[in-house]
Design an enzyme around this catalytic site. Structure first.
Site, mmCIF file in Angstrom:
data_model
loop_
_atom_site.group_PDB
_atom_site.id
_atom_site.type_symbol
_atom_site.label_atom_id
_atom_site.label_comp_id
_atom_site.label_asym_id
_atom_site.label_seq_id
_atom_site.Cartn_x
_atom_site.Cartn_y
_atom_site.Cartn_z
ATOM 1 C CG PHE A 401 -1.400 -1.370 1.626
ATOM 2 C CD1 PHE A 401 -2.035 -2.213 0.728
ATOM 3 C CD2 PHE A 401 -1.094 -1.862 2.887
ATOM 4 C CE1 PHE A 401 -2.388 -3.506 1.083
ATOM 5 C CE2 PHE A 401 -1.426 -3.157 3.254
ATOM 6 C CZ PHE A 401 -2.074 -3.981 2.344
ATOM 7 C CB CYS A 402 2.223 3.605 -1.427
ATOM 8 S SG CYS A 402 1.896 3.409 -3.149
ATOM 9 C CG ASN A 403 2.951 2.638 5.201
ATOM 10 O OD1 ASN A 403 4.047 2.457 5.718
ATOM 11 N ND2 ASN A 403 1.988 3.317 5.795
#
Ligand SMILES: Cc1ncc(COP(=O)(O)O)c(C=O)c1O
Length: 476
Positions: A401-403
């Site tokens: 999640f782009c994290n």
């Protein structure tokens, strides 16, 4: 398609309502779902990706189309009548945004951007980092906050991460308190963190804002995942910069976000260039330019002006429901979901699901990230879970999640493993990365609930999860 006996669904809902009596106060949202979001049930969708993107009500579209159909709008900031009509709408929306967040127009401005990432980039590229500066951030930021470290480093600043601690993935308070001492007088220091992690759903205390400011830090609060289901009140907390995307709050329009910034903090920023729309005067022969005052100096070129009135329509939609109602509903559904998921086990007693983040709803939002484990305790690849979910029309999200920081800590991937992996590669695909870290899971499954979620949606997800009980990973 999954089949359910209506009696099990309705009996579970009755039981749920008995256990979470506050849910009754949010019944208006069930009516709204039937009226405004009917497309979900017509097509049998179980939408569980509100942290990825919110959903719009049909009436938002009608109101926007009606406005565009009746009006004639030109490119704003000119003095012809169609341009003036548009300028008036844009400025009205700007004021409405500040009003919505209870931000005083004497203290704050709202700058239109393309999305939350656009807001973050504006701060990153313009912040006056220098060799004595620090860019301090928590581990569980979105990549668009992580990316600011490249601007900071290019100007010689030190980049410092503060960890979040498994299993709950909350800030290491002792470490952050120590790191806040790093700022030196007469230097510029920026501290960035998410009000709600888009990985774990953790809500970090907003008290860090005043604590950091008291130590001389400018605070960048990423509210992209927090704002859709929580009240953010700028009269209670006063961050210097806040980033958000409107589609995450009310689904439509995409392509518009905002940087809400303190006027005083904005004065510090030094833009690396000028563009059409940002300047009062620019000269070719005189080789000089002068920026506009305030928001306009940060809005490069033509803003997405026809979409901007739809932001006011969307915010009014949220106001008409009430953020407290949305919040209550999301929290009731999330509590039930967590209770159910954490009690699912295989016949041998091994847990089916591991949740990354808090398993109670204390200081967390409606984003739940997890992995499935098989009957022998092996994790089930999140991509297989997604395939099975797709097959039954459940929209969830998988990956990191782009994290990446949240993912690395949750999945137990160490700094040493990562460093040795990256040192040997100039470029790397995700598959190469997986092989490099011994096929450890590089991702998880994320479900997130929002204003149009019903009990039936979360019930169906739990039934879907139950389908993995007593399965072996190779069978899946
Ligand atoms: C916490 C957080 N910050 C920033 C972003 C970036 O938002 P956008 O892709 O709209 O720029 C996201 C998107 O998921 C997010 O969840």
């Amino acid at each position: 398609m999954m089949t359910f006996t209506p009696s099990t669904l309705s009996a579970s809902e009755e039981d749920f309502c008995r256990r979470y009596p506050d849910f009754e106060h949010t019944r208006a949202l069930d009516e709204l779902r039937a009226r405004e979001y009917a497309r979900l049930d017509q097509a049998g969708h179980i939408y569980l990706d509100y942290t990825g993107g919110g959903l719009y009500a049909e009436s938002q579209l009608r109101a926007h189309m009606d406005l565009l159909t009746r009006g004639t709008f030109g490119n704003p900031h000119s003095s012809n009548p169609t341009s003036l009509a548009m300028t008036e709408r844009v400025e009205h929306t700007r004021r409405f945004i500040l009003d919505y967040f209870n931000a005083s127009p004497d203290e704050y401005v709202a700058i239109f951007t393309q999305n939350a990432s656009g807001a973050l980039k504006l701060v990153g590229e313009s912040y006056p980092f220098g060799p004595d500066s620090h860019y301090l951030l928590t581990f569980d930021n979105h990549n668009s906050v992580n990316g600011i470290r490249e601007f900071a480093r290019a100007k010689g600043a030190k980049v410092v991460y503060t960890s979040v601690l498994p299993p709950d993935l909350r800030i290491d308070a002792e470490k952050l308190t120590a790191n806040l001492e790093l700022s030196k007088p007469r230097t510029h220091n920026l501290f960035a963190y998410p009000a709600q992690s888009n990985f774990s759903g953790v809500q970090h205390s907003l008290e860090w804002i005043t604590r950091a400011q008291a130590k001389g830090w400018d605070v960048l609060l990423d509210a992209a995942a927090f704002a859709p289901t929580n009240r953010l009140d700028f009269s209670a907390v006063r961050p210097d910069f806040v980033s958000l995307s409107f589609y995450k709050i009310f689904g439509y329009p995409t392509g518009v976000g905002a940087l809400i910034a303190k006027k005083r903090a904005l004065k510090k920023l030094r833009r690396p260039w000028f563009a059409g729309g940002t300047i009062e005067v620019a000269s070719v022969q005189g080789d000089k330019f002068y920026f506009h005052e305030g928001a306009e100096a940060f809005e490069d070129g033509t803003i997405n002006y026809l979409a901007i009135p739809a932001v006011e329509i969307g915010l009014k939609h949220i106001v008409s429901i009430g953020m407290d109602t949305i919040h209550t509903r999301v929290m009731c559904l999330t509590t039930w979901l967590l209770d159910q998921l954490t009690t699912l086990t295989h016949h041998n007693g091994k847990p089916l699901i591991r949740i990354y983040g808090p398993t109670t709803t204390e200081a967390r939002g409606g984003t739940v990230t997890l992995n499935f484990y098989d009957v022998n305790g092996h994790f089930i690849d999140h991509r297989l879970v997604e395939q099975r979910a797709n097959a039954v029309n459940i929209s969830l999200r998988t990956g990191c999640f782009c994290n990446p920081g949240g993912g690395e800590l949750a999945l137990g991937i160490s700094a040493e493993e990562l460093t040795s992996c990256f040192i040997t590669h100039d470029r790397m695909t995700l598959d190469e990365f997986r092989r490099c870290i011994d096929d450890k899971s590089t991702g998880a499954v994320r479900i997130s609930v929002g204003l149009a979620t019903t009990f039936a949606d979360v019930y169906r997800f739990v039934e879907f999860a139950r389908g993995f009980v007593d399965k072996r990973a190779d069978e899946v």
